[in-house]
Design a protein around this motif. Structure first.
Motif, PDB file in Angstrom:
ATOM      1  N   ILE A   8      -7.262  -4.276  14.707  1.00 40.92           N
ATOM      2  CA  ILE A   8      -5.951  -4.457  14.092  1.00 40.92           C
ATOM      3  C   ILE A   8      -4.781  -4.041  15.264  1.00 40.92           C
ATOM      4  CG2 ILE A   8      -4.081  -3.365  12.396  1.00 40.92           C
ATOM      5  CD1 ILE A   8      -6.897  -2.615  11.075  1.00 40.92           C
ATOM      6  N   GLU A   9      -3.982  -4.806  15.503  1.00 43.96           N
ATOM      7  CA  GLU A   9      -3.137  -4.658  16.645  1.00 43.96           C
ATOM      8  C   GLU A   9      -1.785  -4.241  16.165  1.00 43.96           C
ATOM      9  OE1 GLU A   9      -3.409  -7.609  19.634  1.00 43.96           O
ATOM     10  OE2 GLU A   9      -5.385  -8.027  19.266  1.00 43.96           O
ATOM     11  N   GLY A  10      -0.994  -3.588  17.046  1.00 45.15           N
ATOM     12  CA  GLY A  10       0.399  -3.505  17.044  1.00 45.15           C
ATOM     13  C   GLY A  10       0.879  -1.956  16.872  1.00 45.15           C
ATOM     14  N   ARG A  11       1.795  -1.544  16.192  1.00 47.48           N
ATOM     15  CA  ARG A  11       2.214  -0.188  16.078  1.00 47.48           C
ATOM     16  C   ARG A  11       1.052   0.402  15.075  1.00 47.48           C
ATOM     17  NH1 ARG A  11       7.236   2.788  13.792  1.00 47.48           N
ATOM     18  NH2 ARG A  11       6.799   4.883  14.569  1.00 47.48           N
ATOM     19  N   VAL A  12       0.018   0.913  15.408  1.00 46.08           N
ATOM     20  CA  VAL A  12      -1.092   1.230  14.270  1.00 46.08           C
ATOM     21  C   VAL A  12      -1.679   2.601  14.603  1.00 46.08           C
ATOM     22  CG1 VAL A  12      -1.418  -1.034  13.569  1.00 46.08           C
ATOM     23  CG2 VAL A  12      -2.952  -0.343  15.422  1.00 46.08           C
ATOM     24  N   GLN A  13      -1.330   3.186  15.747  1.00 48.21           N
ATOM     25  CA  GLN A  13      -1.856   4.886  16.043  1.00 48.21           C
ATOM     26  C   GLN A  13      -0.596   5.528  16.006  1.00 48.21           C
ATOM     27  OE1 GLN A  13      -4.320   4.999  19.411  1.00 48.21           O
ATOM     28  NE2 GLN A  13      -5.589   3.362  18.822  1.00 48.21           N
ATOM     29  N   ARG A  14      -1.017   6.917  15.474  1.00 49.36           N
ATOM     30  CA  ARG A  14       0.224   7.705  15.249  1.00 49.36           C
ATOM     31  C   ARG A  14       0.985   7.369  14.373  1.00 49.36           C
ATOM     32  NH1 ARG A  14       0.354  11.790  19.222  1.00 49.36           N
ATOM     33  NH2 ARG A  14      -1.081  11.353  21.180  1.00 49.36           N
ATOM     34  N   VAL A  15       0.618   6.705  13.326  1.00 48.35           N
ATOM     35  CA  VAL A  15       1.394   6.424  12.101  1.00 48.35           C
ATOM     36  C   VAL A  15       0.956   6.676  10.636  1.00 48.35           C
ATOM     37  CG1 VAL A  15       3.007   4.721  13.386  1.00 48.35           C
ATOM     38  CG2 VAL A  15       0.866   3.801  12.194  1.00 48.35           C
ATOM     39  N   PHE A  56      -8.540  -5.383   0.196  1.00 45.10           N
ATOM     40  CA  PHE A  56      -8.422  -4.545   1.501  1.00 45.10           C
ATOM     41  C   PHE A  56      -7.965  -5.101   2.843  1.00 45.10           C
ATOM     42  CE2 PHE A  56     -10.237  -1.922   5.152  1.00 45.10           C
ATOM     43  CZ  PHE A  56      -9.657  -0.831   4.929  1.00 45.10           C
ATOM     44  N   VAL A  57      -8.391  -6.206   3.249  1.00 45.94           N
ATOM     45  CA  VAL A  57      -7.931  -6.874   4.493  1.00 45.94           C
ATOM     46  C   VAL A  57      -6.563  -7.343   4.213  1.00 45.94           C
ATOM     47  CG1 VAL A  57      -8.140  -8.920   5.877  1.00 45.94           C
ATOM     48  CG2 VAL A  57     -10.105  -7.758   5.073  1.00 45.94           C
ATOM     49  N   ASP A  58      -6.037  -7.854   3.038  1.00 48.27           N
ATOM     50  CA  ASP A  58      -4.803  -8.136   2.768  1.00 48.27           C
ATOM     51  C   ASP A  58      -3.840  -6.799   3.020  1.00 48.27           C
ATOM     52  OD1 ASP A  58      -5.246 -10.895   2.489  1.00 48.27           O
ATOM     53  OD2 ASP A  58      -5.062 -10.635   0.278  1.00 48.27           O
ATOM     54  N   ARG A  59      -4.183  -5.599   2.335  1.00 50.54           N
ATOM     55  CA  ARG A  59      -3.318  -4.663   2.393  1.00 50.54           C
ATOM     56  C   ARG A  59      -3.533  -4.150   4.098  1.00 50.54           C
ATOM     57  NH1 ARG A  59      -4.741  -1.131  -2.984  1.00 50.54           N
ATOM     58  NH2 ARG A  59      -3.995  -2.978  -4.460  1.00 50.54           N
ATOM     59  N   CYS A  60      -4.546  -4.264   4.717  1.00 53.28           N
ATOM     60  CA  CYS A  60      -4.486  -3.692   6.066  1.00 53.28           C
ATOM     61  C   CYS A  60      -3.573  -4.462   7.167  1.00 53.28           C
ATOM     62  CB  CYS A  60      -5.907  -3.818   6.682  1.00 53.28           C
ATOM     63  SG  CYS A  60      -7.175  -2.745   6.222  1.00 53.28           S
ATOM     64  N   ARG A  61      -3.072  -5.884   6.545  1.00 54.89           N
ATOM     65  CA  ARG A  61      -2.068  -6.478   7.368  1.00 54.89           C
ATOM     66  C   ARG A  61      -0.814  -6.013   7.347  1.00 54.89           C
ATOM     67  NH1 ARG A  61      -4.878 -11.278   8.642  1.00 54.89           N
ATOM     68  NH2 ARG A  61      -6.266 -11.709   7.252  1.00 54.89           N
ATOM     69  N   GLU A  62      -0.452  -5.096   6.017  1.00 53.01           N
ATOM     70  CA  GLU A  62       0.913  -4.297   5.945  1.00 53.01           C
ATOM     71  C   GLU A  62       0.657  -2.815   6.428  1.00 53.01           C
ATOM     72  OE1 GLU A  62       3.603  -5.367   4.693  1.00 53.01           O
ATOM     73  OE2 GLU A  62       2.695  -7.501   4.376  1.00 53.01           O
ATOM     74  N   GLY A  63      -0.470  -2.082   6.081  1.00 53.90           N
ATOM     75  CA  GLY A  63      -0.719  -0.882   6.635  1.00 53.90           C
ATOM     76  C   GLY A  63       0.324   0.266   5.913  1.00 53.90           C
ATOM     77  N   PRO A  64       0.341   1.392   6.397  1.00 52.60           N
ATOM     78  CA  PRO A  64       1.311   2.394   5.654  1.00 52.60           C
ATOM     79  C   PRO A  64       2.587   2.141   6.243  1.00 52.60           C
ATOM     80  CG  PRO A  64      -0.043   3.274   7.848  1.00 52.60           C
ATOM     81  CD  PRO A  64      -0.685   1.956   7.529  1.00 52.60           C
ATOM     82  N   MET A  65       3.615   2.874   5.866  1.00 54.49           N
ATOM     83  CA  MET A  65       4.983   2.399   5.989  1.00 54.49           C
ATOM     84  C   MET A  65       5.530   2.328   7.217  1.00 54.49           C
ATOM     85  SD  MET A  65       8.263   4.420   4.022  1.00 54.49           S
ATOM     86  CE  MET A  65       7.635   5.793   4.234  1.00 54.49           C
ATOM     87  N   LEU A  66       5.053   3.489   8.041  1.00 54.90           N
ATOM     88  CA  LEU A  66       5.635   3.320   9.427  1.00 54.90           C
ATOM     89  C   LEU A  66       4.636   2.412  10.414  1.00 54.90           C
ATOM     90  CD1 LEU A  66       5.710   7.323   9.880  1.00 54.90           C
ATOM     91  CD2 LEU A  66       7.582   5.631   9.381  1.00 54.90           C
ATOM     92  N   ALA A  67       3.683   1.656   9.981  1.00 61.65           N
ATOM     93  CA  ALA A  67       2.880   1.035  10.832  1.00 61.65           C
ATOM     94  C   ALA A  67       3.598  -0.717  10.981  1.00 61.65           C
ATOM     95  CB  ALA A  67       1.394   0.713  10.214  1.00 61.65           C
ATOM     96  N   GLU A  68       3.187  -1.338  11.887  1.00 56.24           N
ATOM     97  CA  GLU A  68       3.736  -2.501  12.393  1.00 56.24           C
ATOM     98  C   GLU A  68       2.802  -3.316  12.781  1.00 56.24           C
ATOM     99  OE1 GLU A  68       7.396  -2.383  15.057  1.00 56.24           O
ATOM    100  OE2 GLU A  68       8.300  -0.957  13.781  1.00 56.24           O
TER     101      GLU A  68
END
Length: 91
Positions: A8-15, A56-68
């Motif tokens: 998973i790429e993007g803003r996904v760490q520290r969020v 699960f994979v579909d939800r990972c495309r969104e992630g938590p609120m602060l993720a991009e």
């Protein structure tokens, strides 16, 4: 059951992505693990029945609120000998 390796790429760490993934996987009955990678991505090994894993994979495309999430690469994976869904140390 089938297994998928997700990168998973993007803003996904520290969020809070890893904690979110653990909670989400447990809700869906998916087993496996999640960890940060040193290059800024998150890696997940997820194993579960078809519908739960797809959700699960579909939800990972969104992630938590602060993720991009910019991109997810999903590939078939060897089923791991794991119980539950855990957070691992950075690789």
């Amino acid at each position: 059951m089938t297994a998928q390796r997700l990168l998973i790429e993007g803003r996904v760490q520290r969020v809070g992505y890893r904690d979110w993934a653990v909670r989400t996987a447990k809700q869906l009955g998916v087993i496996g693990w999640v960890r940060n990678l040193q290059d800024g991505r998150v890696e997940i090994l997820a194993d579960g029945d078809g519908m739960a894993l797809d959700t699960f994979v579909d939800r990972c495309r969104e992630g938590p609120m602060l993720a991009e999430v910019a991109r997810i690469d999903a590939t078939p994976a060897e089923r791991g000998n794991v119980k539950g869904f855990t957070k691992r140390f950075t690789a």
